[in-house]
Enzyme design. Structure first.
Site, PDB file in Angstrom:
ATOM      1  N   LYS A  27       0.842  -1.201   0.000  1.00 16.74           N
ATOM      2  CA  LYS A  27       0.000   0.000   0.000  1.00 16.74           C
ATOM      3  C   LYS A  27       0.874   1.246   0.000  1.00 16.74           C
ATOM      4  O   LYS A  27       0.670   2.151  -0.815  1.00 16.74           O
ATOM      5  CB  LYS A  27      -0.899  -0.034   1.240  1.00 16.74           C
ATOM      6  CG  LYS A  27      -2.153   0.781   1.099  1.00 16.74           C
ATOM      7  CD  LYS A  27      -3.017   0.665   2.363  1.00 16.74           C
ATOM      8  CE  LYS A  27      -3.836  -0.609   2.395  1.00 16.74           C
ATOM      9  NZ  LYS A  27      -4.387  -0.891   3.728  1.00 16.74           N
ATOM     10  N   ARG A  97      -3.333   3.014   8.497  1.00 17.77           N
ATOM     11  CA  ARG A  97      -3.629   1.861   7.639  1.00 17.77           C
ATOM     12  C   ARG A  97      -2.459   0.880   7.632  1.00 17.77           C
ATOM     13  O   ARG A  97      -1.312   1.281   7.504  1.00 17.77           O
ATOM     14  CB  ARG A  97      -3.871   2.323   6.203  1.00 17.77           C
ATOM     15  CG  ARG A  97      -4.649   3.598   6.098  1.00 17.77           C
ATOM     16  CD  ARG A  97      -4.650   4.147   4.676  1.00 17.77           C
ATOM     17  NE  ARG A  97      -5.332   3.279   3.741  1.00 17.77           N
ATOM     18  CZ  ARG A  97      -5.357   3.489   2.423  1.00 17.77           C
ATOM     19  NH1 ARG A  97      -4.708   4.513   1.900  1.00 17.77           N
ATOM     20  NH2 ARG A  97      -6.006   2.662   1.635  1.00 17.77           N
ATOM     21  N   GLY A 106      -8.196  -7.536   3.896  1.00 20.03           N
ATOM     22  CA  GLY A 106      -9.016  -7.681   5.093  1.00 20.03           C
ATOM     23  C   GLY A 106      -8.309  -8.301   6.276  1.00 20.03           C
ATOM     24  O   GLY A 106      -8.935  -8.578   7.287  1.00 20.03           O
ATOM     25  N   MET A 108      -5.800  -7.016   8.119  1.00 17.13           N
ATOM     26  CA  MET A 108      -5.492  -6.100   9.212  1.00 17.13           C
ATOM     27  C   MET A 108      -6.350  -4.845   9.068  1.00 17.13           C
ATOM     28  O   MET A 108      -6.706  -4.461   7.968  1.00 17.13           O
ATOM     29  CB  MET A 108      -4.011  -5.788   9.203  1.00 17.13           C
ATOM     30  CG  MET A 108      -3.244  -7.001   9.705  1.00 17.13           C
ATOM     31  SD  MET A 108      -1.493  -6.797   9.684  1.00 17.13           S
ATOM     32  CE  MET A 108      -1.149  -7.035   7.983  1.00 17.13           C
ATOM     33  N   ARG A 357      -3.431  -1.433  -6.522  1.00 17.04           N
ATOM     34  CA  ARG A 357      -2.604  -2.647  -6.445  1.00 17.04           C
ATOM     35  C   ARG A 357      -3.013  -3.553  -7.592  1.00 17.04           C
ATOM     36  O   ARG A 357      -4.095  -3.389  -8.162  1.00 17.04           O
ATOM     37  CB  ARG A 357      -2.793  -3.368  -5.111  1.00 17.04           C
ATOM     38  CG  ARG A 357      -4.211  -3.842  -4.901  1.00 17.04           C
ATOM     39  CD  ARG A 357      -4.385  -4.536  -3.559  1.00 17.04           C
ATOM     40  NE  ARG A 357      -5.804  -4.665  -3.259  1.00 17.04           N
ATOM     41  CZ  ARG A 357      -6.299  -4.734  -2.035  1.00 17.04           C
ATOM     42  NH1 ARG A 357      -5.523  -4.697  -0.996  1.00 17.04           N
ATOM     43  NH2 ARG A 357      -7.592  -4.856  -1.854  1.00 17.04           N
ATOM     44  N   HIS A 473     -16.120  -8.777   1.053  1.00 18.44           N
ATOM     45  CA  HIS A 473     -15.081  -9.663   1.565  1.00 18.44           C
ATOM     46  C   HIS A 473     -15.218 -11.068   0.977  1.00 18.44           C
ATOM     47  O   HIS A 473     -14.263 -11.645   0.467  1.00 18.44           O
ATOM     48  CB  HIS A 473     -15.170  -9.714   3.094  1.00 18.44           C
ATOM     49  CG  HIS A 473     -14.161 -10.634   3.717  1.00 18.44           C
ATOM     50  ND1 HIS A 473     -14.471 -11.915   4.095  1.00 18.44           N
ATOM     51  CD2 HIS A 473     -12.854 -10.467   3.991  1.00 18.44           C
ATOM     52  CE1 HIS A 473     -13.397 -12.489   4.592  1.00 18.44           C
ATOM     53  NE2 HIS A 473     -12.395 -11.623   4.538  1.00 18.44           N
ATOM     54  N   SER A 781      13.059 -43.479 -14.420  1.00 24.11           N
ATOM     55  CA  SER A 781      11.910 -42.650 -14.076  1.00 24.11           C
ATOM     56  C   SER A 781      11.820 -42.625 -12.560  1.00 24.11           C
ATOM     57  O   SER A 781      11.757 -43.659 -11.909  1.00 24.11           O
ATOM     58  CB  SER A 781      10.634 -43.240 -14.673  1.00 24.11           C
ATOM     59  OG  SER A 781       9.523 -42.504 -14.217  1.00 24.11           O
ATOM     60  N   CYS A 848       7.657 -39.757 -12.278  1.00 22.70           N
ATOM     61  CA  CYS A 848       6.269 -40.188 -12.438  1.00 22.70           C
ATOM     62  C   CYS A 848       5.520 -40.214 -11.117  1.00 22.70           C
ATOM     63  O   CYS A 848       4.405 -40.683 -11.024  1.00 22.70           O
ATOM     64  CB  CYS A 848       6.206 -41.548 -13.118  1.00 22.70           C
ATOM     65  SG  CYS A 848       7.004 -42.845 -12.173  1.00 22.70           S
ATOM     66  N   TYR A 868      11.531 -35.190 -18.874  1.00 15.92           N
ATOM     67  CA  TYR A 868      10.089 -35.008 -18.803  1.00 15.92           C
ATOM     68  C   TYR A 868       9.571 -35.163 -17.379  1.00 15.92           C
ATOM     69  O   TYR A 868      10.247 -35.704 -16.509  1.00 15.92           O
ATOM     70  CB  TYR A 868       9.364 -35.995 -19.724  1.00 15.92           C
ATOM     71  CG  TYR A 868       9.440 -37.435 -19.264  1.00 15.92           C
ATOM     72  CD1 TYR A 868       8.503 -37.956 -18.366  1.00 15.92           C
ATOM     73  CD2 TYR A 868      10.452 -38.280 -19.712  1.00 15.92           C
ATOM     74  CE1 TYR A 868       8.571 -39.273 -17.933  1.00 15.92           C
ATOM     75  CE2 TYR A 868      10.534 -39.593 -19.288  1.00 15.92           C
ATOM     76  CZ  TYR A 868       9.594 -40.087 -18.393  1.00 15.92           C
ATOM     77  OH  TYR A 868       9.673 -41.372 -17.949  1.00 15.92           O
TER      78      TYR A 868
HETATM   79  P1  ADP Z   1      -7.674  -2.486   3.438  1.00 19.15           P
HETATM   80  O1  ADP Z   1      -6.255  -2.898   3.496  1.00 19.15           O
HETATM   81  O2  ADP Z   1      -8.575  -3.361   4.191  1.00 19.15           O
HETATM   82  O3  ADP Z   1      -8.118  -2.208   2.033  1.00 19.15           O
HETATM   83  P2  ADP Z   1      -7.444   0.382   3.778  1.00 19.15           P
HETATM   84  O4  ADP Z   1      -6.296   0.869   4.540  1.00 19.15           O
HETATM   85  O5  ADP Z   1      -7.322   0.457   2.318  1.00 19.15           O
HETATM   86  O6  ADP Z   1      -7.755  -1.101   4.243  1.00 19.15           O
HETATM   87  O7  ADP Z   1      -8.670   1.209   4.296  1.00 19.15           O
HETATM   88  C1  ADP Z   1      -9.957   0.801   4.490  1.00 19.15           C
HETATM   89  C2  ADP Z   1     -10.905   1.805   3.878  1.00 19.15           C
HETATM   90  O8  ADP Z   1     -10.695   3.098   4.378  1.00 19.15           O
HETATM   91  C3  ADP Z   1     -10.762   1.889   2.394  1.00 19.15           C
HETATM   92  O9  ADP Z   1     -12.038   1.954   1.826  1.00 19.15           O
HETATM   93  C4  ADP Z   1     -10.027   3.166   2.176  1.00 19.15           C
HETATM   94  O10 ADP Z   1     -10.337   3.731   0.946  1.00 19.15           O
HETATM   95  C5  ADP Z   1     -10.508   4.015   3.335  1.00 19.15           C
HETATM   96  N1  ADP Z   1      -9.497   4.992   3.710  1.00 19.15           N
HETATM   97  C6  ADP Z   1      -8.261   4.734   4.119  1.00 19.15           C
HETATM   98  N2  ADP Z   1      -7.566   5.872   4.349  1.00 19.15           N
HETATM   99  C7  ADP Z   1      -8.394   6.871   4.071  1.00 19.15           C
HETATM  100  C8  ADP Z   1      -8.254   8.284   4.097  1.00 19.15           C
HETATM  101  N3  ADP Z   1      -7.110   8.854   4.434  1.00 19.15           N
HETATM  102  N4  ADP Z   1      -9.317   9.028   3.756  1.00 19.15           N
HETATM  103  C9  ADP Z   1     -10.472   8.438   3.404  1.00 19.15           C
HETATM  104  N5  ADP Z   1     -10.678   7.114   3.356  1.00 19.15           N
HETATM  105  C10 ADP Z   1      -9.649   6.322   3.684  1.00 19.15           C
HETATM  106 MG    MG Z   2      -7.820  -0.898   0.817  1.00 21.07          MG
HETATM  107 MG    MG Z   3     -10.199  -3.733   5.458  1.00 20.49          MG
END
Ligand code: ADP
Ligand code: MG
Ligand code: MG
Length: 893
Positions: A27, A97, A106, A108, A357, A473, A781, A848, A868
């Site tokens: 990220k 984040r 999802g 963390m 990503r 999710h 083999s 094999c 092979y």
């Molecule tokens: P994940 O790794 O679970 O995708 P994120 O860190 O991307 O978690 O954040 C979860 C949500 O919060 C995402 O929808 C992201 O767009 C939103 N978000 C994160 N940082 C900000 C920010 N600075 N301003 C507004 N929304 C944010």
């Molecule tokens: Mg995200």
């Molecule tokens: Mg999340």
């Protein structure tokens, strides 16, 4: 100068780059990259993964430079955003984040709106002139911080999220339906209820100092690196524990400030099918995870992806922000040369990018995107080959529902992850795991899934949810796992309490069978039969490119003409293992086999074997014909003879009756064949050495079939393989028998057949003395199943009792019967290849065992110079791709 721990970004600049993922996490590295590209990203900084390991080594403390650099990082944000952290009139709020080097969706949690307290809230509401927005942000902050940092979580699986309970109470008391209907005053009350609930449960006051909040959130992210969900995910995906996670601190942008605000997620191409369409969902006046949490129904971003007339696209609602998004996603895709998964927020009409990503995708989408990107000139064929995970294409080879079968569709949801699944209904992830352990096939049915459900999702045949969109999710995780998923099926009424699903007057209980069509989004009552898919189009193109690159040949393990044909369609270039004993069981044959076993002398045995000969010949004829022009390796009889006799009294009596003898005679024979360690007993070439007439019969059957086909003008290449050889003399003995019979038969038919006699290398001694064995063997083999069994001293039939614990306890990295142990067993293989070729320079060498279709093991076979690999028919395309990838990897070194 002290070491650098913190990397800033924002305002068209950044200290990091996309290729610094190991240090900044995915990220953080991509936020930096986007900043450098001039894409609008809220200013922020990334605390490197280095600090994560220090955090664990120092018992959760931070050294001075880290503290100092975080302070400077906050100042950096303050400068760009023109606001001040903790200031009462012009407060800066941030998100905290997590972001590991490999994407862990999802796994963390993120905390938004950090920096709010009873004083700063005043500044926020005054500045935005929007009370409701201020209090909505505040209650969200307490909710997220309470959950992630202060561990306010449901206490049992029946209990709901404690904050959601409070929200529901509030809505009920006011007869409100949607979160958005709550007023500023309602939200203000929620804030106070939330704080009280936290105090009551945890005994702690909610922290008011923004700096305390910030460090609390940073530490929670580092701690979450080792939470159970993260551990499970890492294990499933082989992510090393010592990588650690980075932490991103970033200025908030607000999608919840009003109706000119929105938040959304999108894929630059359809992640389920790969179709080149901008595939996104958004919500007006919303924040963060609202889109994926399934609270309201998200709307499509792009006109081309509209599925209902009542939908309002971002394109039509906020055309300017949409155009900017369109420009940016195209820029990102061209820049990364791969399909992107993006997050964005629109604050008062201005677009901000929050994440990009490489998007997870189904196998079907992976193949289509790779091929189309080659055609668009974005990537070359080699890159396309490397983009497909060999294990993943398994999904494409597996059955789909038989289109002609009748199906009772009871509901329709979103086609979240393709495939066909049939199983019994369970409602909890733990139950799914429990039932799976008992050998049940299950479909996990949830209102929505959360990261805690990962274990259950992993064992389920399919996943069904009543809430959430294509980016929920459940949908994201299922696609990643290649598991079929129907999401957001809102017609379903799911009761966890009664363990029932009701829909349109039908009620299904836990344990009932249902089927899911993940490609169509259909939920079907009962079981539905399946059919095999076709392998043409884009898949065919990728495979053709792979075939140009690979050096290893790929054969198949097949015992019947039908399997041989299936494998040939999958691209098999011969048979690497045909097990003759499987042919001994069918119909009348087993009778003749038993007659041979019961016979007390050679004459009796020969008489019985003569009955078997025509059957065996017919089998080989069919297989050779199906595999015309390609080599076919046939292994002579391998298992201990007791396997052909019945064990229980009733079957022994039946056998006795059929053969006109007493049950005692049968019993006696069974007793006399009894062995303490049958896998190390009278089997393999040891049978052929004690009873040469068995080998003679088999050699004759093989050669008669081959000669006959040769006469018919069909090219055959039999390779006769003697199993379980440990010494050169053993092979010499059997080779002499085979050669003698082969000469006879060729004379009788008056034709010459190109055939070889070789051996399996499956006993460590044979591997170590391969130079001697190669004096007799015309090919090797590797039978890596037995070789693994004997190298480790693990009985294949008994290892189940401890292997799981070994793997879970980290005593073994993987099941060595599935993934070749390259360090130990691999050494035996390397030695045997080297010594074998010392004696016979151009000897053909293959594998094999089960490992022949496992990508990492295939790569190993390439590296040691085998000719092979041979694997089960369905794994042939996987092996072709894995072989090409290894060829590309070693070439580029
Ligand atoms: P994940 O790794 O679970 O995708 P994120 O860190 O991307 O978690 O954040 C979860 C949500 O919060 C995402 O929808 C992201 O767009 C939103 N978000 C994160 N940082 C900000 C920010 N600075 N301003 C507004 N929304 C944010
Ligand atoms: Mg995200
Ligand atoms: Mg999340």
């Amino acid at each position: 100068m002290s070491e650098k721990y913190v990397y800033t970004f924002g305002d068209g600049k950044a200290e990091g780059r996309a290729d610094m993922k190991l240090l900044l996490g995915g990220k953080g590295a991509n936020l930096a990259e986007m900043s450098n590209l001039g894409i609008p990203v809220p200013a922020g900084f990334t605390i490197s993964t280095k600090v994560c390991s220090d955090f664990y080594n120092n018992g959760g403390k931070y050294n001075d430079p880290v503290v100092e650099q975080v302070k400077n990082g906050v100042q950096h944000i303050e400068k760009i955003m023109g606001a001040k952290f903790g200031d009462n009139s012009n407060p800066l709020l941030v998100s905290v984040r997590s972001g590991a080097p490999a994407s862990m969706p999802g796994m963390m949690d993120t905390v938004l709106n950090l920096g709010l307290n009873d004083d700063t809230i005043k500044g926020i509401t005054a500045q935005s002139n929007n009370e409701r927005f201020g209090w909505d942000s505040y209650r969200r902050f307490i909710q997220m911080y309470g959950d992630v940092v202060m561990e306010m979580k449901p206490e049992s699986k029946e209990e709901e999220d404690p904050f959601e309970v409070i929200i529901q109470e509030m809505k009920d008391s006011k007869a409100l339906k949607l979160d958005t209907e709550m007023t500023a005053e309602d939200l203000k009350q929620l804030v106070s209820h939330f704080k009280q609930a936290i105090k009551k449960r945890t005994g702690k006051d909610f922290p008011t100092d923004p700096w305390e909040q910030l460090w609390g959130a940073i530490s929670a992210v580092f701690r979450s690196w080792n939470n159970p969900r993260a551990l499970t995910y890492r294990k499933l995906n082989n992510i090393p524990a010592n990588w650690g996670t980075a932490v991103n601190v970033q200025s908030m942008v607000y999608g919840n400030m009003g109706d000119d605000c929105a938040t959304g997620v999108a894929f630059t191409r359809d992640p389920a099918t790969g179709v080149k369409k901008f595939y996104g969902e958004y919500l007006v006046n919303a924040q963060g995870e609202d889109v994926v949490a399934g609270i309201r129904n998200p709307q499509p971003v792009d006109e081309s992806t509209k599925t209902g007339a009542d939908q309002v696209t971002l394109e039509s609602l906020m055309p300017e922000a949409y155009r900017e998004l369109d420009r940016i996603y195209n820029l990102l895709e061209r820049h990364y040369r791969d399909m992107q998964d993006i997050e964005f927020t629109i604050q008062k009409g201005k677009l901000w990018m929050l994440q990009t990503r490489n998007g997870k995708r189904t196998a079907e989408a992976a193949v289509r995107i790779a091929v189309e990107m080659v055609e668009e000139g974005l990537i070359d064929e080699q890159t396309a080959i490397m983009r497909i995970q060999p294990e993943q294409i398994d999904q494409l080879l597996h059955p789909k529902f038989d289109p002609s079968a009748s199906k009772k569709v009871i509901a329709k949801g979103l086609p979240a992850s393709p495939g066909a699944a049939t199983g019994r209904i369970v409602f909890h992830a733990d139950d799914a795991e429990e039932w799976f352990e008992r050998g049940e096939q299950v479909i996990l049915v949830r209102i929505e899934t959360s990261p805690e459900d990962i274990g259950g999702m992993n064992v389920a045949q399919g996943i069904l949810t009543s809430r959430g969109g294509m980016t929920s999710h459940a949908a994201v995780v299922a696609r990643g796992m290649g598991t079929c998923c129907v999401a957001g099926c809102s017609d379903l009424n799911i009761s966890y309490k009664n363990k029932t699903i009701s829909v349109n007057g039908i009620t299904l209980k836990e344990g009932d069978w249902i089927s899911l069509d993940g490609s169509k989004g259909e939920v079907i009552e009962g079981k539905v039969p399946t059919v095999t898919p076709e392998l043409s189009g884009n898949f065919g193109k990728i495979m053709a490119w792979a075939d140009k690159k690979r050096r290893l040949k790929v054969r198949t393990n097949a015992d019947t003409p039908h399997d041989s044909e299936v494998a040939r369609n999958f691209g098999a270039e011969g048979i690497g293992l045909c097990r003759t004993e499987h042919m001994f069981f069918e119909g009348d044959r087993i009778r003749a086999v038993r007659e041979m076993i019961l016979a007390n002398n050679e004459a009796g045995r020969r008489k019985a074997l003569a009955k078997l000969l025509p059957y065996q010949k017919e089998d080989f004829y069919g297989i050779f014909k199906a595999m015309h022009d390609l080599p076919v390796t046939i292994r002579t009889l391998d298992p201990p003879l007791h396997e052909f006799l019945p064990n229980d009294e009733k079957s022994q009596q039946e056998m006795a009756d059929e053969m006109g003898i007493s049950r005692e005679e049968v019993q006696q024979k069974v007793d006399s064949l009894h062995e303490l360690n049958p896998m190390l007993g009278h089997r393999g070439c040891r049978l052929g050495i004690t009873y040469p007439e068995i080998t003679e019969m088999q050699a004759r059957a093989i050669m008669e079939a081959a000669c006959q086909l040769t006469k018919e003008g069909i090219k055959v290449y039999p390779e006769i393989m003697i199993p379980l050889v440990g010494t050169r003399a053993e092979l010499a003995n059997q080779k002499e028998v085979v050669k003698r019979v082969a000469d006879e038969v060729q004379k009788e038919f008056g034709v010459k057949v190109d055939y070889l006699v070789g051996t399996m290398i499956e006993i460590p001694r044979a591997a170590l003395t391969a130079d001697e064995v190669a004096e007799e063997a015309e090919f090797f083999s590797f039978g890596t199943n037995d070789l693994t069994q004997m190298a480790f001293g693990y009985s294949r039939d008994d290892a189940g009792k401890f292997l799981r614990e070994y793997i879970e306890g980290g005593i073994l990295p993987e099941d060595p019967f599935q993934v070749l142990d390259q360090t130990g067993v691999g050494q035996l293989v390397e030695i045997a290849v080297k010594k074998g070729r010392q004696t016979r320079k151009d000897m053909k060498i293959g594998i094999c065992g089960e490992h022949g279709g496992e990508p990492k093991s295939v790569a190993f076979c390439h590296r040691v110079g085998m000719n092979y690999v041979s694997c089960s028919p369905y794994r042939v395309p996987i092996a072709r791709l894995a072989a090409a990838q290894e060829a590309i990897r070693t070439e580029s070194k």
